[in-house]
Design a protein around this motif. Structure first.
Motif, PDB file in Angstrom:
ATOM      1  N   ILE A 161      -2.080   5.605   9.484  1.00  0.00           N
ATOM      2  CA  ILE A 161      -2.289   6.021   8.089  1.00  0.00           C
ATOM      3  C   ILE A 161      -3.778   6.124   7.790  1.00  0.00           C
ATOM      4  N   GLN A 162      -4.550   5.181   8.316  1.00  0.00           N
ATOM      5  CA  GLN A 162      -5.997   5.217   8.097  1.00  0.00           C
ATOM      6  C   GLN A 162      -6.608   6.479   8.701  1.00  0.00           C
ATOM      7  N   GLU A 163      -6.214   6.804   9.930  1.00  0.00           N
ATOM      8  CA  GLU A 163      -6.742   8.003  10.575  1.00  0.00           C
ATOM      9  C   GLU A 163      -6.284   9.255   9.838  1.00  0.00           C
ATOM     10  N   GLY A 164      -5.024   9.260   9.405  1.00  0.00           N
ATOM     11  CA  GLY A 164      -4.521  10.409   8.653  1.00  0.00           C
ATOM     12  C   GLY A 164      -5.253  10.592   7.337  1.00  0.00           C
TER      13      GLY A 164
ATOM     14  N   ARG B 222       0.891  10.027  -0.083  1.00  0.00           N
ATOM     15  CA  ARG B 222       2.294   9.909   0.329  1.00  0.00           C
ATOM     16  C   ARG B 222       2.597  10.813   1.521  1.00  0.00           C
ATOM     17  N   PHE B 223       1.916  11.965   1.594  1.00  0.00           N
ATOM     18  CA  PHE B 223       2.143  12.878   2.712  1.00  0.00           C
ATOM     19  C   PHE B 223       1.569  12.308   4.006  1.00  0.00           C
ATOM     20  N   VAL B 224       0.453  11.584   3.902  1.00  0.00           N
ATOM     21  CA  VAL B 224      -0.124  10.919   5.071  1.00  0.00           C
ATOM     22  C   VAL B 224       0.853   9.889   5.622  1.00  0.00           C
ATOM     23  N   VAL B 225       1.458   9.113   4.726  1.00  0.00           N
ATOM     24  CA  VAL B 225       2.420   8.091   5.144  1.00  0.00           C
ATOM     25  C   VAL B 225       3.630   8.735   5.821  1.00  0.00           C
ATOM     26  N   ARG B 226       4.135   9.822   5.259  1.00  0.00           N
ATOM     27  CA  ARG B 226       5.298  10.490   5.842  1.00  0.00           C
ATOM     28  C   ARG B 226       4.997  11.020   7.236  1.00  0.00           C
ATOM     29  N   ILE B 227       3.826  11.608   7.393  1.00  0.00           N
ATOM     30  CA  ILE B 227       3.451  12.149   8.703  1.00  0.00           C
ATOM     31  C   ILE B 227       3.261  11.007   9.702  1.00  0.00           C
ATOM     32  N   ALA B 228       2.645   9.908   9.267  1.00  0.00           N
ATOM     33  CA  ALA B 228       2.404   8.773  10.157  1.00  0.00           C
ATOM     34  C   ALA B 228       3.717   8.198  10.679  1.00  0.00           C
TER      35      ALA B 228
ATOM     36  N   TYR C 273       0.841  -1.205   0.000  1.00  0.00           N
ATOM     37  CA  TYR C 273       0.000   0.000   0.000  1.00  0.00           C
ATOM     38  C   TYR C 273       0.873   1.251   0.000  1.00  0.00           C
ATOM     39  N   ILE C 274       1.891   1.277   0.865  1.00  0.00           N
ATOM     40  CA  ILE C 274       2.780   2.436   0.958  1.00  0.00           C
ATOM     41  C   ILE C 274       3.558   2.607  -0.346  1.00  0.00           C
ATOM     42  N   SER C 275       4.038   1.485  -0.894  1.00  0.00           N
ATOM     43  CA  SER C 275       4.772   1.549  -2.152  1.00  0.00           C
ATOM     44  C   SER C 275       3.908   2.127  -3.255  1.00  0.00           C
TER      45      SER C 275
ATOM     46  N   HIS D 252      -2.678  20.169   8.795  1.00  0.00           N
ATOM     47  CA  HIS D 252      -3.375  20.351  10.067  1.00  0.00           C
ATOM     48  C   HIS D 252      -4.407  19.258  10.282  1.00  0.00           C
ATOM     49  N   TRP D 253      -5.206  18.968   9.259  1.00  0.00           N
ATOM     50  CA  TRP D 253      -6.285  17.983   9.412  1.00  0.00           C
ATOM     51  C   TRP D 253      -5.725  16.574   9.575  1.00  0.00           C
ATOM     52  N   ILE D 254      -4.656  16.262   8.839  1.00  0.00           N
ATOM     53  CA  ILE D 254      -4.040  14.932   8.939  1.00  0.00           C
ATOM     54  C   ILE D 254      -3.496  14.717  10.347  1.00  0.00           C
ATOM     55  N   LYS D 255      -2.739  15.687  10.861  1.00  0.00           N
ATOM     56  CA  LYS D 255      -2.162  15.558  12.196  1.00  0.00           C
ATOM     57  C   LYS D 255      -3.246  15.538  13.268  1.00  0.00           C
ATOM     58  N   ALA D 256      -4.299  16.321  13.089  1.00  0.00           N
ATOM     59  CA  ALA D 256      -5.370  16.376  14.086  1.00  0.00           C
ATOM     60  C   ALA D 256      -6.018  15.009  14.266  1.00  0.00           C
ATOM     61  N   GLU D 257      -6.292  14.302  13.162  1.00  0.00           N
ATOM     62  CA  GLU D 257      -6.905  12.977  13.258  1.00  0.00           C
ATOM     63  C   GLU D 257      -5.945  11.982  13.906  1.00  0.00           C
ATOM     64  N   MET D 258      -4.670  12.056  13.566  1.00  0.00           N
ATOM     65  CA  MET D 258      -3.684  11.154  14.177  1.00  0.00           C
ATOM     66  C   MET D 258      -3.552  11.441  15.662  1.00  0.00           C
ATOM     67  N   HIS D 259      -3.526  12.710  16.037  1.00  0.00           N
ATOM     68  CA  HIS D 259      -3.429  13.068  17.456  1.00  0.00           C
ATOM     69  C   HIS D 259      -4.603  12.514  18.242  1.00  0.00           C
ATOM     70  N   GLU D 260      -5.817  12.668  17.701  1.00  0.00           N
ATOM     71  CA  GLU D 260      -6.995  12.163  18.392  1.00  0.00           C
ATOM     72  C   GLU D 260      -6.924  10.645  18.551  1.00  0.00           C
ATOM     73  N   TYR D 261      -6.458   9.966  17.515  1.00  0.00           N
ATOM     74  CA  TYR D 261      -6.342   8.510  17.581  1.00  0.00           C
ATOM     75  C   TYR D 261      -5.326   8.094  18.641  1.00  0.00           C
TER      76      TYR D 261
END
Length: 284
Positions: A79-82, A59-65, A19-21, A107-116
């Motif tokens: 990654i799912q939450e992001g 790809r940005f979601v994966v990098r942040i995760a 998936y990441i690839s 902001h939105w990607i990090k916010a969902e990961m933080h909540e998770y």
């Protein structure tokens, strides 16, 4: 009109590595392509345009995760939450803002990961206030550098993060505690005493006072909403009700055809009505 490179309709789900690839092999969008897709979604609610925007930014979601691996949570869940955060960002992105989607979406990607992370890193939440949340996501890196805290180090961390030393101590204690199973652990000894929370914590959800409070709050909120809706003009009220308050929600284009105006005009009316509605509820 610009043309986007071919983006597949689905990504492989066999393994996280595949998936990441695949996410990193998806073509990136130019500023013109991104703007065109954003306009298609913003003005016509084109789901295919929204899908391409989401896929092109996975790809940005994966990098942040990857930056949150230190919390011991599954990367696929992060990654799912992001991705949920990315979809929320795409939905709210205004192509007229003059910025790239990735800048808005971070902001939105990090916010969902933080909540998770806050929901799942401990059974008992360790961060409930803004200051505690700030500490939670910064104290781990500070501890790697400082080891066991001295009073001087505590004051240094407090000054760096803009919180009180007492808050640093409290978060240090919370993060150092061990998790306790809610249900008792089975033991061989018959006379063993269990101190699991399930043995002594009361379930207050069905308490008459709690039920009454919940019912009273729900009724009050319903009355506030009804009263605020009555203060809107007929067209604004009808658009809000059919867009948000019915099971079969209508699209901007369906309402635009009925009222004989553009979808953008319906969106403007909806936005203005929402603002008036929030103001009326806040003043009630």
């Amino acid at each position: 009109m610009t043309h986007t490179a071919a983006i597949p309709s689905v990504l492989p789900t066999g393994s996280m590595d595949s998936y990441i690839s695949a996410a990193f092999q998806l073509p990136m969008l130019s500023a013109e392509q991104e703007h065109e897709l954003a306009v298609r979604w913003h003005e016509r609610e084109d789901l295919e345009a929204a899908r391409q925007l989401v896929f092109a930014h996975l790809r940005f979601v994966v990098r942040i995760a990857r930056g949150y691996n230190g919390y011991g949570l599954p990367q696929n869940d992060l990654i799912q939450e992001g991705t949920v955060g990315l979809m929320k960002a795409v939905r709210r992105f205004d192509p007229g803002m003059g910025v790239r989607l990735v800048s808005f979406a971070v902001h939105w990607i990090k916010a969902e990961m933080h909540e998770y992370i806050l929901r799942n890193w401990r059974i008992v939440k360790v961060a409930t206030t803004k200051a505690q949340r700030k500490l939670f996501f910064n104290l781990r890196s500070s501890k790697k550098r400082l080891g066991w805290f001295t009073q001087e180090e505590i004051e240094g961390v407090a000054e760096d993060l803009g919180v009180k030393p007492e808050t640093v101590l409290e978060m240090e204690a919370r993060m150092s505690n061990h998790d306790v199973a809610f249900d008792p652990i089975e033991v061989d000894e018959d006379d063993a005493v269990s101190f699991a929370p399930a043995a002594y914590l009361a379930d207050l959800r069905e308490e008459p006072a709690t039920l009454l409070e919940s019912a009273d709050t729900a009724q009050h909120q319903h009355e506030q909403l009804t009263s605020a809706l009555q203060k809107l003009d007929d067209r604004s009220r009808d658009i809000l009700q059919r867009r948000w308050l019915t099971e079969q929600k209508e699209t901007l284009h369906e309402l635009a055809d009925e009222y004989g105006v553009s979808a953008e005009r319906i969106r403007q009316i909806e936005k203005a009505a929402m603002k008036k509605l929030r103001g009326a509820i806040a003043a009630a």
